[in-house]
Design a protein around this motif. Structure first.
Motif, short mmCIF file in Angstrom:
data_model
loop_
_atom_site.label_atom_id
_atom_site.label_comp_id
_atom_site.label_asym_id
_atom_site.label_seq_id
_atom_site.Cartn_x
_atom_site.Cartn_y
_atom_site.Cartn_z
N GLY A 164 -13.15 -2.34 8.19
CA GLY A 164 -11.81 -2.71 7.78
C GLY A 164 -10.73 -1.83 8.40
O GLY A 164 -10.99 -0.71 8.83
N THR A 165 -9.53 -2.38 8.45
CA THR A 165 -8.36 -1.66 8.95
C THR A 165 -7.20 -1.92 8.00
O THR A 165 -6.99 -3.06 7.56
CB THR A 165 -8.02 -2.08 10.40
OG1 THR A 165 -6.95 -1.29 10.89
CG2 THR A 165 -7.65 -3.56 10.50
N GLN A 166 -6.46 -0.87 7.68
CA GLN A 166 -5.39 -0.98 6.69
C GLN A 166 -4.13 -1.54 7.32
O GLN A 166 -3.68 -1.08 8.38
CB GLN A 166 -5.08 0.40 6.10
CG GLN A 166 -3.92 0.43 5.13
CD GLN A 166 -4.24 -0.24 3.81
OE1 GLN A 166 -5.30 0.00 3.23
NE2 GLN A 166 -3.33 -1.08 3.32
N VAL A 167 -3.55 -2.51 6.65
CA VAL A 167 -2.23 -3.05 7.02
C VAL A 167 -1.30 -2.81 5.84
O VAL A 167 -1.61 -3.21 4.70
CB VAL A 167 -2.32 -4.56 7.34
CG1 VAL A 167 -0.92 -5.14 7.53
CG2 VAL A 167 -3.17 -4.78 8.58
N THR A 168 -0.18 -2.16 6.10
CA THR A 168 0.78 -1.87 5.05
C THR A 168 2.15 -2.41 5.46
O THR A 168 2.70 -1.99 6.48
CB THR A 168 0.89 -0.36 4.79
OG1 THR A 168 -0.41 0.15 4.44
CG2 THR A 168 1.86 -0.08 3.65
N VAL A 169 2.66 -3.35 4.67
CA VAL A 169 3.93 -3.99 4.96
C VAL A 169 4.96 -3.50 3.95
O VAL A 169 4.81 -3.70 2.75
CB VAL A 169 3.82 -5.52 4.91
CG1 VAL A 169 5.14 -6.15 5.34
CG2 VAL A 169 2.68 -6.00 5.79
N SER A 170 6.01 -2.88 4.45
CA SER A 170 7.05 -2.35 3.57
C SER A 170 8.26 -3.29 3.57
O SER A 170 8.57 -3.94 4.57
CB SER A 170 7.47 -0.96 4.03
OG SER A 170 7.95 -1.00 5.35
#
Length: 122
Positions: A115-121
């Motif tokens: 997995g790879t983290q995606v963070t949308v602000s």
């Protein structure tokens, strides 16, 4: 047996884009349907997109339809997820998976990446 490695995640502002990659570090994609799933904190893993290994047929979760595009390059043993118009609710760990048939059901896939983290602000 296939070993999968995701890359391309990171922080992004709402409305932005990211492209995730899933590469076979061992084995080959040939003959496998591929899929993306995601899991947000405190939530169950959910289907995002899947792509067949022949003809490249795809299907998407309603929540990402029209914004995300899955594709694959079997010569490079790589699958991509182009994510556009990202929203804060897209924040999750995105994982790729390989299985015999294209399906939105996670248990149908035998091989998974970390997995790879995606963070949308916002």
């Amino acid at each position: 047996q296939v070993q999968l490695v995701e890359s391309g995640g990171g922080p992004v502002q709402a409305g932005g884009s990211l492209r995730l990659s899933c590469t076979a570090s061992k084995g080959t994609f040939t003959g496998y349907a591929m899929a993306w799933f995601r899991q947000a904190p405190g939530k169950e893993r959910e289907f995002v997109a899947a792509i067949s290994w022949t003809v490249g047929g795809t299907n998407y979760a309603d929540s990402v339809k029209g914004r995300f595009i899955a594709s694959r390059d079997d010569a490079k043993n790589t699958m991509y997820l182009q994510m556009n118009s990202l929203k804060p609710e897209d924040t999750a760990v995105y994982s790729c998976a390989a299985g015999m048939l294209r399906s939105p059901i996670a248990s149908r896939y035998a091989y998974w990446g970390q997995g790879t983290q995606v963070t949308v602000s916002s």
